[in-house]
Write an enzyme that holds these catalytic residues in place. Structure first.
Site, PDB file in Angstrom:
ATOM      1  N   CYS A   8       0.791  -1.019  -0.038  1.00 49.66           N
ATOM      2  CA  CYS A   8       0.050  -0.008   0.062  1.00 49.66           C
ATOM      3  C   CYS A   8       0.861   1.296   0.140  1.00 49.66           C
ATOM      4  O   CYS A   8       2.125   1.276  -0.364  1.00 49.66           O
ATOM      5  CB  CYS A   8      -0.971   0.030   1.173  1.00 49.66           C
ATOM      6  SG  CYS A   8      -0.305   0.350   2.884  1.00 49.66           S
ATOM      7  N   ASN A  11       2.310   1.477   4.425  1.00 50.19           N
ATOM      8  CA  ASN A  11       2.597   0.151   5.011  1.00 50.19           C
ATOM      9  C   ASN A  11       2.396   0.551   6.664  1.00 50.19           C
ATOM     10  O   ASN A  11       3.033  -0.179   7.435  1.00 50.19           O
ATOM     11  CB  ASN A  11       4.274  -0.101   4.797  1.00 50.19           C
ATOM     12  CG  ASN A  11       4.393  -1.609   5.152  1.00 50.19           C
ATOM     13  OD1 ASN A  11       5.408  -1.859   5.783  1.00 50.19           O
ATOM     14  ND2 ASN A  11       3.530  -2.343   5.032  1.00 50.19           N
ATOM     15  N   CYS A  13      -1.585   0.749   7.325  1.00 44.91           N
ATOM     16  CA  CYS A  13      -2.849   0.422   7.496  1.00 44.91           C
ATOM     17  C   CYS A  13      -3.264  -0.793   6.781  1.00 44.91           C
ATOM     18  O   CYS A  13      -3.453  -1.903   7.119  1.00 44.91           O
ATOM     19  CB  CYS A  13      -3.795   1.808   6.950  1.00 44.91           C
ATOM     20  SG  CYS A  13      -3.506   3.125   8.016  1.00 44.91           S
ATOM     21  N   ARG A  14      -3.407  -0.471   5.514  1.00 48.40           N
ATOM     22  CA  ARG A  14      -4.022  -1.748   4.354  1.00 48.40           C
ATOM     23  C   ARG A  14      -3.007  -2.616   4.342  1.00 48.40           C
ATOM     24  O   ARG A  14      -3.236  -3.952   4.599  1.00 48.40           O
ATOM     25  CB  ARG A  14      -4.272  -0.933   3.287  1.00 48.40           C
ATOM     26  CG  ARG A  14      -5.516   0.013   3.250  1.00 48.40           C
ATOM     27  CD  ARG A  14      -5.803   0.533   1.780  1.00 48.40           C
ATOM     28  NE  ARG A  14      -4.559   1.365   1.495  1.00 48.40           N
ATOM     29  CZ  ARG A  14      -4.441   2.072   0.263  1.00 48.40           C
ATOM     30  NH1 ARG A  14      -5.193   1.800  -0.576  1.00 48.40           N
ATOM     31  NH2 ARG A  14      -3.332   2.448   0.039  1.00 48.40           N
ATOM     32  N   SER A  15      -1.795  -2.463   3.871  1.00 42.94           N
ATOM     33  CA  SER A  15      -0.954  -3.933   3.788  1.00 42.94           C
ATOM     34  C   SER A  15      -0.512  -4.456   4.909  1.00 42.94           C
ATOM     35  O   SER A  15      -0.357  -5.633   4.830  1.00 42.94           O
ATOM     36  CB  SER A  15       0.306  -3.316   2.686  1.00 42.94           C
ATOM     37  OG  SER A  15       1.046  -2.370   3.561  1.00 42.94           O
ATOM     38  N   ASP A 125      -8.222   3.667   1.716  1.00 49.98           N
ATOM     39  CA  ASP A 125      -7.217   3.550   2.669  1.00 49.98           C
ATOM     40  C   ASP A 125      -7.825   4.257   3.841  1.00 49.98           C
ATOM     41  O   ASP A 125      -8.199   5.502   3.803  1.00 49.98           O
ATOM     42  CB  ASP A 125      -6.285   4.782   1.927  1.00 49.98           C
ATOM     43  CG  ASP A 125      -4.993   4.621   3.012  1.00 49.98           C
ATOM     44  OD1 ASP A 125      -4.975   4.086   4.073  1.00 49.98           O
ATOM     45  OD2 ASP A 125      -3.881   5.181   2.388  1.00 49.98           O
TER      46      ASP A 125
END
Length: 161
Positions: A8, A11, A13-15, A125
């Site tokens: 993401c 690095n 939140c999402r990934s 995000d």
């Protein structure tokens, strides 16, 4: 060993959420020895930091570990080391391709491409939306579908346990 890298922007939140959720799904399937999982960001704002508080909160609520996870950037060698680079959105796909150039052997895909009936094409995000629950729901479903895809296509086999 099949290697998957979730990517993401920062690095945090999402990934890392995808890394933790997918790692949990892989362990539950008894395939921890067959799939290596990591995450990275295309930006460098949060290098060395743990996952965002919102990501930690939702993973804690689900009983999913994120222990030892710290933000890192996409590295040129990631294109050779990993088999699959899973981007959270189209801008991440473009940034990965720019960072790695044509010399990558890894396949680069958007995460929600594994959920063809999803109403979205990109994982929003939550750093900007604040909606970690929506992000978790999308990542959870996409993780299940990604694991099923790897097994169905023979990229990972149950015998690899």
């Amino acid at each position: 060993m099949y290697r998957v890298l979730f990517v993401c922007l920062g690095n945090i939140c999402r990934s890392p959420m995808a890394e933790a959720v997918f790692r949990e799904r892989v362990a539950r399937a008894g395939l921890s020895g067959a799939i290596e999982i990591d995450s990275a960001g295309t930006g460098d704002w949060h290098l060395g930091k743990p996952p965002h508080e919102g990501t930690r909160r939702i993973l804690d609520a689900q009983g999913i570990s994120y222990e030892g996870m710290l933000a890192r950037g996409v590295r040129p060698e990631d294109g050779e080391r990993f088999d699959l680079l899973v981007a959270m959105d189209e801008s991440n796909v473009k940034a990965i391709r720019e960072a790695l150039g044509a010399k990558t052997r890894a396949e680069v895909v958007r995460f929600l491409s594994f959920v063809p009936d999803a109403r979205l094409t990109d994982v929003p995000d939550p750093y900007y939306t604040g909606d970690f629950e929506e992000t978790y729901a999308l990542i959870s479903e996409a993780s299940d579908r990604l694991l099923a895809h790897l097994l169905e296509t023979g990229k990972v086999t149950a015998a690899a346990r």
